[in-house]
Design a protein around this motif. Structure first.
Motif, PDB file in Angstrom:
ATOM      1  N   THR A  17       0.850  -1.191   0.000  1.00  0.00           N
ATOM      2  CA  THR A  17       0.000   0.000   0.000  1.00  0.00           C
ATOM      3  C   THR A  17       0.878   1.230   0.000  1.00  0.00           C
ATOM      4  OG1 THR A  17      -0.070  -0.031   2.403  1.00  0.00           O
ATOM      5  CG2 THR A  17      -1.865  -1.143   1.251  1.00  0.00           C
ATOM      6  N   LEU A  18       0.345   2.291  -0.516  1.00  0.00           N
ATOM      7  CA  LEU A  18       1.139   3.507  -0.618  1.00  0.00           C
ATOM      8  C   LEU A  18       1.448   4.077   0.753  1.00  0.00           C
ATOM      9  CD1 LEU A  18       2.430   5.581  -2.440  1.00  0.00           C
ATOM     10  CD2 LEU A  18       0.282   6.819  -2.457  1.00  0.00           C
ATOM     11  N   VAL A  19       0.442   4.131   1.636  1.00  0.00           N
ATOM     12  CA  VAL A  19       0.657   4.682   2.964  1.00  0.00           C
ATOM     13  C   VAL A  19       1.128   3.565   3.884  1.00  0.00           C
ATOM     14  CG1 VAL A  19      -0.373   5.873   4.907  1.00  0.00           C
ATOM     15  CG2 VAL A  19      -1.124   6.401   2.580  1.00  0.00           C
ATOM     16  N   GLN A  20       2.349   3.634   4.339  1.00  0.00           N
ATOM     17  CA  GLN A  20       2.909   2.594   5.196  1.00  0.00           C
ATOM     18  C   GLN A  20       2.403   2.755   6.627  1.00  0.00           C
ATOM     19  OE1 GLN A  20       4.912   0.153   3.857  1.00  0.00           O
ATOM     20  NE2 GLN A  20       4.283   1.139   1.974  1.00  0.00           N
ATOM     21  N   PRO A  21       2.288   1.667   7.394  1.00  0.00           N
ATOM     22  CA  PRO A  21       1.834   1.769   8.774  1.00  0.00           C
ATOM     23  C   PRO A  21       2.780   2.577   9.640  1.00  0.00           C
ATOM     24  CG  PRO A  21       2.585  -0.454   8.288  1.00  0.00           C
ATOM     25  CD  PRO A  21       2.512   0.273   6.991  1.00  0.00           C
ATOM     26  N   GLN A  22       4.033   2.647   9.249  1.00  0.00           N
ATOM     27  CA  GLN A  22       4.956   3.506   9.964  1.00  0.00           C
ATOM     28  C   GLN A  22       5.907   4.113   8.949  1.00  0.00           C
ATOM     29  OE1 GLN A  22       6.769   0.743  12.647  1.00  0.00           O
ATOM     30  NE2 GLN A  22       8.405   0.241  11.221  1.00  0.00           N
ATOM     31  N   LYS A  23       6.462   5.223   9.307  1.00  0.00           N
ATOM     32  CA  LYS A  23       7.319   5.933   8.377  1.00  0.00           C
ATOM     33  C   LYS A  23       8.570   5.124   8.068  1.00  0.00           C
ATOM     34  CE  LYS A  23       9.375  10.436   7.549  1.00  0.00           C
ATOM     35  NZ  LYS A  23       9.553  11.809   8.091  1.00  0.00           N
ATOM     36  N   ALA A  24       8.845   4.986   6.784  1.00  0.00           N
ATOM     37  CA  ALA A  24      10.033   4.245   6.385  1.00  0.00           C
ATOM     38  C   ALA A  24      11.283   5.042   6.740  1.00  0.00           C
ATOM     39  CB  ALA A  24       9.986   3.969   4.885  1.00  0.00           C
ATOM     40  N   LEU A  25      12.328   4.339   7.128  1.00  0.00           N
ATOM     41  CA  LEU A  25      13.569   4.987   7.505  1.00  0.00           C
ATOM     42  C   LEU A  25      14.505   5.074   6.311  1.00  0.00           C
ATOM     43  CD1 LEU A  25      14.207   3.193  10.921  1.00  0.00           C
ATOM     44  CD2 LEU A  25      13.171   5.455  10.545  1.00  0.00           C
ATOM     45  N   ALA A  26      15.336   6.096   6.313  1.00  0.00           N
ATOM     46  CA  ALA A  26      16.320   6.250   5.250  1.00  0.00           C
ATOM     47  C   ALA A  26      17.311   5.096   5.281  1.00  0.00           C
ATOM     48  CB  ALA A  26      17.036   7.582   5.410  1.00  0.00           C
ATOM     49  N   LEU A  27      17.740   4.661   4.129  1.00  0.00           N
ATOM     50  CA  LEU A  27      18.721   3.592   3.994  1.00  0.00           C
ATOM     51  C   LEU A  27      20.072   4.188   3.635  1.00  0.00           C
ATOM     52  CD1 LEU A  27      16.619   1.082   1.848  1.00  0.00           C
ATOM     53  CD2 LEU A  27      16.799   1.174   4.343  1.00  0.00           C
ATOM     54  N   SER A  28      21.096   3.417   3.797  1.00  0.00           N
ATOM     55  CA  SER A  28      22.416   3.857   3.356  1.00  0.00           C
ATOM     56  C   SER A  28      22.467   3.772   1.835  1.00  0.00           C
ATOM     57  CB  SER A  28      23.502   2.967   3.957  1.00  0.00           C
ATOM     58  OG  SER A  28      23.431   1.659   3.398  1.00  0.00           O
ATOM     59  N   GLU A  29      23.417   4.468   1.246  1.00  0.00           N
ATOM     60  CA  GLU A  29      23.553   4.434  -0.202  1.00  0.00           C
ATOM     61  C   GLU A  29      23.824   3.017  -0.700  1.00  0.00           C
ATOM     62  OE1 GLU A  29      26.334   6.407  -3.710  1.00  0.00           O
ATOM     63  OE2 GLU A  29      26.021   7.480  -1.823  1.00  0.00           O
ATOM     64  N   ALA A  30      24.627   2.250   0.064  1.00  0.00           N
ATOM     65  CA  ALA A  30      24.922   0.868  -0.329  1.00  0.00           C
ATOM     66  C   ALA A  30      23.664   0.005  -0.313  1.00  0.00           C
ATOM     67  CB  ALA A  30      25.977   0.278   0.607  1.00  0.00           C
ATOM     68  N   GLU A  31      22.788   0.236   0.682  1.00  0.00           N
ATOM     69  CA  GLU A  31      21.535  -0.528   0.760  1.00  0.00           C
ATOM     70  C   GLU A  31      20.621  -0.180  -0.409  1.00  0.00           C
ATOM     71  OE1 GLU A  31      20.820  -1.185   5.537  1.00  0.00           O
ATOM     72  OE2 GLU A  31      20.588   0.838   4.714  1.00  0.00           O
ATOM     73  N   ILE A  32      20.567   1.095  -0.757  1.00  0.00           N
ATOM     74  CA  ILE A  32      19.727   1.523  -1.885  1.00  0.00           C
ATOM     75  C   ILE A  32      20.284   0.985  -3.195  1.00  0.00           C
ATOM     76  CG2 ILE A  32      18.901   3.521  -3.184  1.00  0.00           C
ATOM     77  CD1 ILE A  32      18.844   5.029  -0.495  1.00  0.00           C
ATOM     78  N   GLY A 226      -5.222  -0.252 -18.202  1.00  0.00           N
ATOM     79  CA  GLY A 226      -5.461  -1.643 -17.846  1.00  0.00           C
ATOM     80  C   GLY A 226      -4.343  -2.245 -17.041  1.00  0.00           C
ATOM     81  N   VAL A 227      -3.600  -1.400 -16.321  1.00  0.00           N
ATOM     82  CA  VAL A 227      -2.492  -1.878 -15.495  1.00  0.00           C
ATOM     83  C   VAL A 227      -2.816  -1.596 -14.039  1.00  0.00           C
ATOM     84  CG1 VAL A 227      -0.038  -1.684 -14.986  1.00  0.00           C
ATOM     85  CG2 VAL A 227      -0.862  -1.384 -17.330  1.00  0.00           C
ATOM     86  N   ASP A 228      -2.956  -2.636 -13.233  1.00  0.00           N
ATOM     87  CA  ASP A 228      -3.268  -2.485 -11.815  1.00  0.00           C
ATOM     88  C   ASP A 228      -2.131  -3.090 -11.005  1.00  0.00           C
ATOM     89  OD1 ASP A 228      -4.263  -2.270  -9.300  1.00  0.00           O
ATOM     90  OD2 ASP A 228      -6.095  -3.433  -9.647  1.00  0.00           O
ATOM     91  N   VAL A 229      -1.360  -2.242 -10.357  1.00  0.00           N
ATOM     92  CA  VAL A 229      -0.246  -2.738  -9.555  1.00  0.00           C
ATOM     93  C   VAL A 229      -0.630  -2.864  -8.096  1.00  0.00           C
ATOM     94  CG1 VAL A 229       1.520  -1.863 -11.105  1.00  0.00           C
ATOM     95  CG2 VAL A 229       0.663  -0.395  -9.272  1.00  0.00           C
ATOM     96  N   GLY A 230      -1.929  -2.720  -7.783  1.00  0.00           N
ATOM     97  CA  GLY A 230      -2.415  -2.933  -6.432  1.00  0.00           C
ATOM     98  C   GLY A 230      -2.168  -1.772  -5.501  1.00  0.00           C
ATOM     99  N   ILE A 231      -1.809  -0.627  -6.042  1.00  0.00           N
ATOM    100  CA  ILE A 231      -1.520   0.552  -5.235  1.00  0.00           C
ATOM    101  C   ILE A 231      -2.324   1.724  -5.776  1.00  0.00           C
ATOM    102  CG2 ILE A 231       0.286   2.153  -4.461  1.00  0.00           C
ATOM    103  CD1 ILE A 231       2.256  -0.130  -4.932  1.00  0.00           C
ATOM    104  N   ARG A 232      -2.905   2.495  -4.887  1.00  0.00           N
ATOM    105  CA  ARG A 232      -3.655   3.668  -5.314  1.00  0.00           C
ATOM    106  C   ARG A 232      -2.849   4.919  -5.015  1.00  0.00           C
ATOM    107  NH1 ARG A 232      -5.223   0.217  -7.500  1.00  0.00           N
ATOM    108  NH2 ARG A 232      -7.271  -0.772  -7.581  1.00  0.00           N
ATOM    109  N   PRO A 233      -2.878   5.862  -5.904  1.00  0.00           N
ATOM    110  CA  PRO A 233      -2.101   7.084  -5.674  1.00  0.00           C
ATOM    111  C   PRO A 233      -2.757   7.966  -4.636  1.00  0.00           C
ATOM    112  CG  PRO A 233      -3.465   7.329  -7.604  1.00  0.00           C
ATOM    113  CD  PRO A 233      -3.642   5.906  -7.148  1.00  0.00           C
ATOM    114  N   PRO A 234      -2.019   8.903  -4.085  1.00  0.00           N
ATOM    115  CA  PRO A 234      -2.647   9.890  -3.204  1.00  0.00           C
ATOM    116  C   PRO A 234      -3.605  10.750  -4.005  1.00  0.00           C
ATOM    117  CG  PRO A 234      -0.401  10.513  -3.708  1.00  0.00           C
ATOM    118  CD  PRO A 234      -0.588   9.117  -4.244  1.00  0.00           C
ATOM    119  N   ALA A 235      -4.464  11.465  -3.320  1.00  0.00           N
ATOM    120  CA  ALA A 235      -5.424  12.322  -4.002  1.00  0.00           C
ATOM    121  C   ALA A 235      -4.696  13.309  -4.899  1.00  0.00           C
ATOM    122  CB  ALA A 235      -6.285  13.066  -2.983  1.00  0.00           C
ATOM    123  N   THR A 236      -5.302  13.620  -6.016  1.00  0.00           N
ATOM    124  CA  THR A 236      -4.709  14.596  -6.922  1.00  0.00           C
ATOM    125  C   THR A 236      -4.572  15.929  -6.198  1.00  0.00           C
ATOM    126  OG1 THR A 236      -5.716  13.498  -8.815  1.00  0.00           O
ATOM    127  CG2 THR A 236      -4.973  15.773  -9.135  1.00  0.00           C
TER     128      THR A 236
END
Length: 502
Positions: A17-32, A226-236
């Motif tokens: 889902t687009l809105v995560q249950p908790q805020k995602a933390l920044a990763l290191s450059e190597a992890e990304i 016709g492409v559904d990736v199972g995620i809805r965007p935030p409101a326009t």
């Protein structure tokens, strides 16, 4: 006789889902970097290649998002996954989104490939970190497509007022042809955009104007395709007054199209709305410099440097300022700026190249040679670097070493007239007259207005006793020098004709 020559400048599953249950933390450059490599694929065909992003998996079927222009023409394409496996792409399954440069393709595999984690591109604002990954296109210099991952900063997000084809993200990453369709990731490793375009100031230097389409744009349009990736965007987003980003992206677009007054007007508006917008000052400075308004350009570069000192893009402002200082004959100031750019980022190949040119003009040939060596160590695929080093070697008397460099330049780009010209120059100095003539003639076949090549070919012809051919080449060189405003070389050639008549 003396051998005369002038010097020539030179992303498992679809339940995210687009809105995560908790805020995602920044990763290191190597992890990304690890995340990016796992979700990035090459899209290959016989005429070239591009990049794509794995965004969905249903059983054995994978969906890949890419830039539409990567698969615009109907052809035989293959998806090449990170570990090198090849999967055929059924072109009849390609879905192209309307009015934006986006498309989705599919491939089937029993393997388990990761799927991109979708982010919220509306949150990617000026100054936030951006990463781009992709596969540069095979060229004469790059014999095999090698995965590339680069870091940079978002310089504008004009999602409310995008350019044509949906482009609204601007970022400073150093990108190459073939990386179109690749992922743009934020500092959490989330997909926030699809890379598609890049602007170059010249053959090897980027202006920092790289364009991507926000992932929210794709999410808002995908169901229509016709492409559904199972995620809805935030409101326009609700329409608001224009932001500095909106004016900035329009200004850069106008700059690229040569509409300098329009670009200046939009940069002015961006700066009025955000007086701390370093990239807007930099863009306005570039525009002023292209119009030869050098004092205005210097003032803008100075302001960009004051605002941008702690950012990774700061070296670029120093490099542009150095260029203007060079053009206004402040060679020591230019040298100081190139030195500072290199101190801030010692891994910018072209910075060494430009510093080498200034050192050469200041008479420091050994310093210029050292810079050419470092340029080639950092980037062994740029023709100009070998031509430059060869030129320096020739001036230092090492014509055999120079010829080795010119040979490599021609292997990288067989249509480089300057490399033929310079090799001919060195061969002439070594009295290899016939090969020198062959090189000058080849240079002229590529560039019929190459006055210096006529000049030197004439010198060799005269040396070999073909006085009529030699003078004919000199006369053609004189005409071209006059047309090109090279009055000193024009007069030098006239004197030569008088001194050595037919």
């Amino acid at each position: 006789m003396k051998f005369y020559y002038p010097l020539v400048p030179a992303l498992i599953g679809v339940s995210i889902t687009l809105v995560q249950p908790q805020k995602a933390l920044a990763l290191s450059e190597a992890e990304i970097a690890k995340v990016a490599k796992a979700i990035t694929v090459e899209i290959d065909n016989q005429n070239g290649s591009g990049t794509g992003i794995i965004i969905k998996r249903e059983g054995k079927n994978y969906t890949v998002l890419t830039a539409k222009h990567v698969i615009e023409a109907q052809a035989k394409y293959e998806i090449v996954t990170p570990e090198g496996a090849h999967y055929s792409l059924n072109y009849s399954t390609v879905k192209k989104l309307r009015d934006v440069d986006l498309a989705v393709v599919q491939f089937t595999s029993n393997q388990n490939y990761p799927v991109a984690k979708i982010g919220n591109s509306d949150e990617s604002t000026e100054g936030t970190t951006a990463y781009v990954a992709g596969f540069p296109r095979v060229t004469a210099a790059i014999s095999k497509s090698i995965y590339n991952f680069t870091d940079g900063r978002i310089t504008a997000n004009a999602a409310s007022k995008p350019l044509r084809d949906g482009y609204a993200l601007i970022y400073s990453n150093n990108t190459l042809a073939g990386m179109s369709g690749g992922p743009v990731l934020n500092d959490k490793g989330e997909l926030i955009g699809v890379h598609g375009r890049a602007d170059e100031v010249d053959i090897d230097r980027k202006s920092g104007f790289n364009l991507g389409i926000p992932i929210n744009t794709f999410l808002r349009l995908s169901l229509q395709a016709g492409v559904d990736v199972g995620i809805r965007p935030p409101a326009t987003p609700v329409a608001t007054a224009p932001k500095a980003d909106d004016f900035y992206i329009q200004a850069q677009d106008k700059l690229n199209k040569g509409n300098y007054p329009g670009a200046i007007a939009d940069f002015n508006q961006a700066i009025k709305l955000n007086p701390q917008y370093a990239q807007a000052y930099l863009g306005r400075g570039i525009t002023q410099a292209r119009q030869k308004n050098y004092q205005e350009a210097l003032a803008d570069y100075n302001q960009a440097i004051r605002l941008n000192l702690k950012n990774p893009e700061a070296p670029l402002a120093y490099i542009f300022r150095a260029e203007v200082r060079d053009k206004t004959q402040d060679l020591q100031g230019a040298l100081a700026d190139y030195n500072q750019a290199i101190r801030l980022n010692p891994k910018l190949p072209f910075a060494y190249g430009y510093r080498g040119i200034v050192r050469k003009r200041l008479g420091d040939l050994q310093g210029a040679l050292s810079d050419a060596n470092e340029y080639i160590r950092l980037d062994s695929t740029t023709t100009a670097a070998y031509v430059f080093r060869g030129n320096i070697r020739a001036q230092l008397g090492d014509n055999l070493g120079a010829i080795t460099d010119f040979n490599q330049a021609l292997r990288l780009n067989p249509k480089n007239a300057e490399a033929y010209f310079e090799r001919g120059n060195s061969r002439g100095t070594l009295k290899d007259w016939k090969q020198a003539i062959t090189d000058f003639t080849q240079a002229l076949q590529i560039n019929p207005n190459y006055a210096e090549a006529y000049y030197l070919r004439g010198s060799v012809r005269y040396e070999l006793g073909d006085k009529r051919g030699g003078v004919s080449d000199w006369e053609r060189a004189a005409d071209l020098f006059l047309q090109q405003g090279k009055t000193e070389f024009y007069q030098q050639t006239l004197n030569l004709i008088k001194q050595f008549p037919q």
